[in-house]
Design an enzyme around this catalytic site. Structure first.
Site, short mmCIF file in Angstrom:
data_model
loop_
_atom_site.label_atom_id
_atom_site.label_comp_id
_atom_site.label_asym_id
_atom_site.label_seq_id
_atom_site.Cartn_x
_atom_site.Cartn_y
_atom_site.Cartn_z
N ARG A 1 25.69 -0.36 -25.71
CA ARG A 1 26.62 -1.18 -26.52
C ARG A 1 27.95 -0.47 -26.73
O ARG A 1 29.02 -1.09 -26.66
CB ARG A 1 25.96 -1.52 -27.86
CG ARG A 1 24.80 -2.50 -27.74
CD ARG A 1 24.19 -2.81 -29.09
NE ARG A 1 25.19 -3.40 -29.98
CZ ARG A 1 25.06 -3.43 -31.32
NH1 ARG A 1 24.00 -2.89 -31.90
NH2 ARG A 1 25.98 -3.99 -32.07
N HIS B 1 28.37 -2.95 -42.20
CA HIS B 1 27.20 -2.56 -41.40
C HIS B 1 27.44 -1.29 -40.61
O HIS B 1 26.70 -1.00 -39.67
CB HIS B 1 26.79 -3.71 -40.47
CG HIS B 1 26.29 -4.91 -41.21
ND1 HIS B 1 26.02 -6.10 -40.60
CD2 HIS B 1 26.05 -5.10 -42.52
CE1 HIS B 1 25.59 -6.97 -41.51
NE2 HIS B 1 25.62 -6.40 -42.69
N CYS C 1 20.72 14.25 -44.20
CA CYS C 1 21.23 15.45 -44.88
C CYS C 1 22.73 15.34 -45.12
O CYS C 1 23.35 16.27 -45.64
CB CYS C 1 20.89 16.71 -44.08
SG CYS C 1 21.99 17.01 -42.71
N GLY D 1 33.56 -16.36 -37.47
CA GLY D 1 32.69 -15.86 -36.41
C GLY D 1 31.41 -15.23 -36.90
O GLY D 1 30.92 -14.25 -36.32
#
Ligand code: APR
Length: 243
Positions: A70, A119, A131, A186
């Protein structure tokens, strides 16, 4: 398409606008949306089965390879006229907040400054064990290790079942509450809590407009439903309202 005069006149007067974008705004850049079917080797997988902590724990390399694919597609493509129109809107409207569910980083790449990435961002990686380490994603086909604790690094995106970055979510909610106009662009409006923002804006008295190829669950609740490509409608909107 014909943009309703009432919407144009209202936007001309609006000084506080919030926008929520989803994968559809990057579709004209050539990136698949979440609900598009995947192709090639990935056709047998659903995003919902890869974008989860359990999937990464079960097969980190598979998930890493999916995100590498991606990221490569994001790197090969670029922002489109819809992203650039929103950069213009940010310049023209005194209080403009761009809230996105997209992880491709195209809004910032196009020049938007005030972007809330609900996101996360596929250009970053973070420590799987939490961490606190967050780094830029280097061109690396092998899963890197956290320099601090040695755990795997993972894409710095919100996976299904994970909570959203609180700071971004709070700012998105505040901008929505204060907005006089809210544009949903969208997005299928299927994933919470982003999908609730338009309803919150409407409840507070903002006008809500939706730009989408198809009707969504939000469509019956908006003041203006503009059906078409965001890469075409947004530049036209900027021209007709602020041109
Ligand atoms: N112009 C406008 N809208 C478009 C275009 C376009 N050119 N192309 C597609 N669309 C619309 C589709 O009709 C659909 O409603 O974009 C929407 C994309 O919907 P999804 O694929 O569900 O993507 P999104 O709404 O961003 O998903 C939200 O769900 O899977 C999770 O975390 C993931 O951020 C994602 C979230």
């Amino acid at each position: 398409m014909k943009i309703p005069t009432e919407l144009i006149n209202y936007l001309k007067k609006a000084s506080r606008v919030a926008v929520l974008t989803g994968a559809g705004i990057s579709a004209e850049s050539g990136l698949k949306t979440f609900r598009d079917s995947q192709d090639g080797h990935w056709a047998k997988y659903r995003p919902e089965d890869l974008a989860t902590p359990e999937a990464f724990a079960r097969d980190p390399k598979l998930v890493w390879d999916w995100y590498t694919m991606r990221r490569n597609k994001v790197a090969e493509a670029s922002p489109n006229s819809g992203h650039f129109a929103l950069v213009e809107l940010e310049r023209l409207i005194p209080h403009f907040t761009l809230i996105t569910q997209n992880v491709d980083g195209y809004h910032r790449q196009a020049g938007s400054k005030n972007v809330l990435e609900l996101h996360g961002n596929i250009q970053k990686v973070k420590c799987y064990d939490g961490c606190g380490v967050v780094e830029d994603w280097d061109e690396d086909d092998n899963i890197p290790r956290c320099p601090k604790c040695g755990a795997y690094l993972r894409p710095d995106v919100v996976w299904f079942g994970e909570s959203l970055p609180l700071d971004a979510l709070e700012k998105a909610h505040q901008a929505t509450l204060e907005s006089q106009a809210f544009l949903s662009i969208g997005t299928s409006g299927l994933v919470q809590p982003a999908a609730s923002l338009a309803h919150t804006a409407r409840q507070k008295g903002a006008i809500v407009a939706e730009i989408n190829l198809d009707p969504t669950p939000l469509t019956p609740h908006v003041d203006f439903a503009l059906h078409g490509k965001s890469g075409e409608i947004l530049p036209q909107l900027v021209e007709e309202v602020w041109g």
